[in-house]
Scaffold this motif. Structure first.
Motif, short mmCIF file in Angstrom:
data_model
loop_
_atom_site.label_atom_id
_atom_site.label_comp_id
_atom_site.label_asym_id
_atom_site.label_seq_id
_atom_site.Cartn_x
_atom_site.Cartn_y
_atom_site.Cartn_z
N VAL A 121 12.34 8.94 61.88
CA VAL A 121 12.38 9.02 63.34
C VAL A 121 11.49 10.17 63.80
CG1 VAL A 121 13.79 9.47 65.38
CG2 VAL A 121 14.70 8.04 63.53
N ALA A 122 10.46 9.84 64.56
CA ALA A 122 9.66 10.85 65.25
C ALA A 122 10.08 10.84 66.71
CB ALA A 122 8.18 10.54 65.12
N THR A 123 10.15 11.99 67.33
CA THR A 123 10.64 12.03 68.70
C THR A 123 9.99 13.13 69.52
OG1 THR A 123 12.63 12.16 70.09
CG2 THR A 123 12.59 13.54 68.11
N ALA A 128 17.40 13.68 70.91
CA ALA A 128 17.31 12.97 69.64
C ALA A 128 17.26 13.94 68.47
CB ALA A 128 16.09 12.06 69.63
N LEU A 129 16.54 15.03 68.62
CA LEU A 129 16.48 16.03 67.55
C LEU A 129 17.87 16.59 67.25
CD1 LEU A 129 13.28 18.07 68.51
CD2 LEU A 129 13.57 16.56 66.54
N GLN A 130 18.62 16.90 68.30
CA GLN A 130 19.96 17.46 68.12
C GLN A 130 20.91 16.46 67.48
OE1 GLN A 130 20.62 18.59 72.18
NE2 GLN A 130 19.58 20.57 71.96
N LEU A 132 20.13 14.04 65.39
CA LEU A 132 19.76 13.62 64.03
C LEU A 132 19.45 14.78 63.09
CD1 LEU A 132 17.47 10.64 65.08
CD2 LEU A 132 19.78 10.49 64.13
N ALA A 133 19.52 16.01 63.58
CA ALA A 133 19.09 17.16 62.78
C ALA A 133 19.88 17.31 61.48
CB ALA A 133 19.21 18.44 63.62
N ASP A 134 21.14 16.91 61.47
CA ASP A 134 21.96 17.10 60.27
C ASP A 134 22.20 15.82 59.48
OD1 ASP A 134 23.55 15.88 62.15
OD2 ASP A 134 25.36 17.05 61.70
N VAL A 135 21.44 14.75 59.80
CA VAL A 135 21.63 13.47 59.12
C VAL A 135 20.65 13.38 57.95
CG1 VAL A 135 21.59 10.95 59.38
CG2 VAL A 135 22.35 12.39 61.29
N GLU A 136 21.18 13.43 56.75
CA GLU A 136 20.32 13.50 55.57
C GLU A 136 19.61 12.19 55.26
OE1 GLU A 136 22.61 14.97 52.32
OE2 GLU A 136 22.96 16.94 53.25
N THR A 137 20.13 11.08 55.76
CA THR A 137 19.52 9.77 55.45
C THR A 137 18.42 9.39 56.44
OG1 THR A 137 21.25 8.67 56.74
CG2 THR A 137 21.61 8.91 54.36
N VAL A 138 18.16 10.24 57.41
CA VAL A 138 17.10 10.00 58.40
C VAL A 138 16.09 11.14 58.31
CG1 VAL A 138 16.52 9.75 60.84
CG2 VAL A 138 18.64 8.75 59.95
#
Length: 264
Positions: A121-123, A128-130, A132-138
């Motif tokens: 995911v580029a944003t 969106a950054l906040q 997904l910041a801690d999602v290791e699979t993304v």
């Protein structure tokens, strides 16, 4: 139509500008039951007072239309945004590269993507950054640049330069308004230019916008999109506007909300 006082009439004109974006002198004259010259005097007064700005062709527009902050927009149409986000997230496939815009509805999509696997995911959006910041699979890529505090999104030449080095399977855009004739609307030309560049870098383009944004023209900066883009809205969308969009080659998806305002 019974006559109303000049102050009430001018307030009505400002209200119309806020909700519909533009209106001609002739349209306002018919709607308010006064002569065109009266409307012109009203517009001149409102312009002098800084409440409106005149444009060519006898049209008028809000001079300093208050752009709502991301914080203000987050609580609007919550169920509709959640339904839109869930539909959009279901389209994503493992291994895909996604580009996410700034905005509250796209932020809702980012929340749904927390359970995604093997996607990039580029944003341009802090939301969106906040999310997904801690999602290791993304894998998350930030397209930096100049931060707009109101939208919590990055814009400008640094963002545009980063885009030139990337391509994407899917792009998810937010917007302040959707018009069959003009495309999608934003408060700032930097935003609309960036959205146009983003659309060029993606194979599939989706615009996420709840029903109240359809047919709305609150600002004068537009992003024209190629005909094959997809609008994802909710089941409260105006059928006439939906048909007008479809007639121009736009795919329109009506995401079903858990409950509709009309039912309350």
């Amino acid at each position: 139509m019974s006559a109303i006082g000049s102050n009430a009439r001018r307030d009505r004109i400002v209200h119309l500008a806020t909700t519909t974006g533009l209106a001609s002198v002739e349209e306002l004259s018919q709607l308010l039951g006064v002569t065109a010259s009266t409307i012109r005097r009203d517009l001149a007064k409102l312009t002098t007072d800084g409440r409106l700005a005149r444009t060519y062709g006898g049209a008028m527009a809000l001079a300093a239309h208050p752009e709502a902050s991301l914080r203000q927009r987050t609580g609007e149409a919550f169920e509709a945004k959640r339904a839109i986000a869930r539909w959009a997230a279901a389209e994503v496939r493992p291994g895909e590269s996604l580009l996410l815009d700034a905005g509250s509805t796209v932020g809702a999509l980012a929340h749904e993507l927390r359970t995604a696997r093997d996607v990039t995911v580029a944003t341009t959006g802090l939301t969106a950054l906040q999310e997904l910041a801690d999602v290791e699979t993304v894998q998350v890529e930030c397209l930096g640049g100049t931060l707009r505090p109101l939208s919590q999104g990055f814009v400008g030449p640094l963002t545009e330069a980063a885009l030139e080095r990337l391509t994407f399977d899917r792009l998810f855009l937010g917007t302040d308004g959707v018009s069959p004739e003009h495309g999608i609307c934003e408060a700032d030309l930097r935003q609309t230019r960036l959205k146009e560049l983003m659309a060029r870098r993606a194979d599939r383009v989706y615009v996420l916008a709840h029903a109240a944004k359809l047919g709305r023209r609150p600002f004068h900066a537009w992003t024209p999109l190629r005909p094959e883009w997809t609008l994802v809205t909710d089941d409260g969308a105006d059928p006439v506007t939906v048909e007008a969009l479809r007639s121009r080659g736009v795919t329109v998806v009506l995401a079903k909300t858990e409950h509709h305002p009309a039912d309350e």
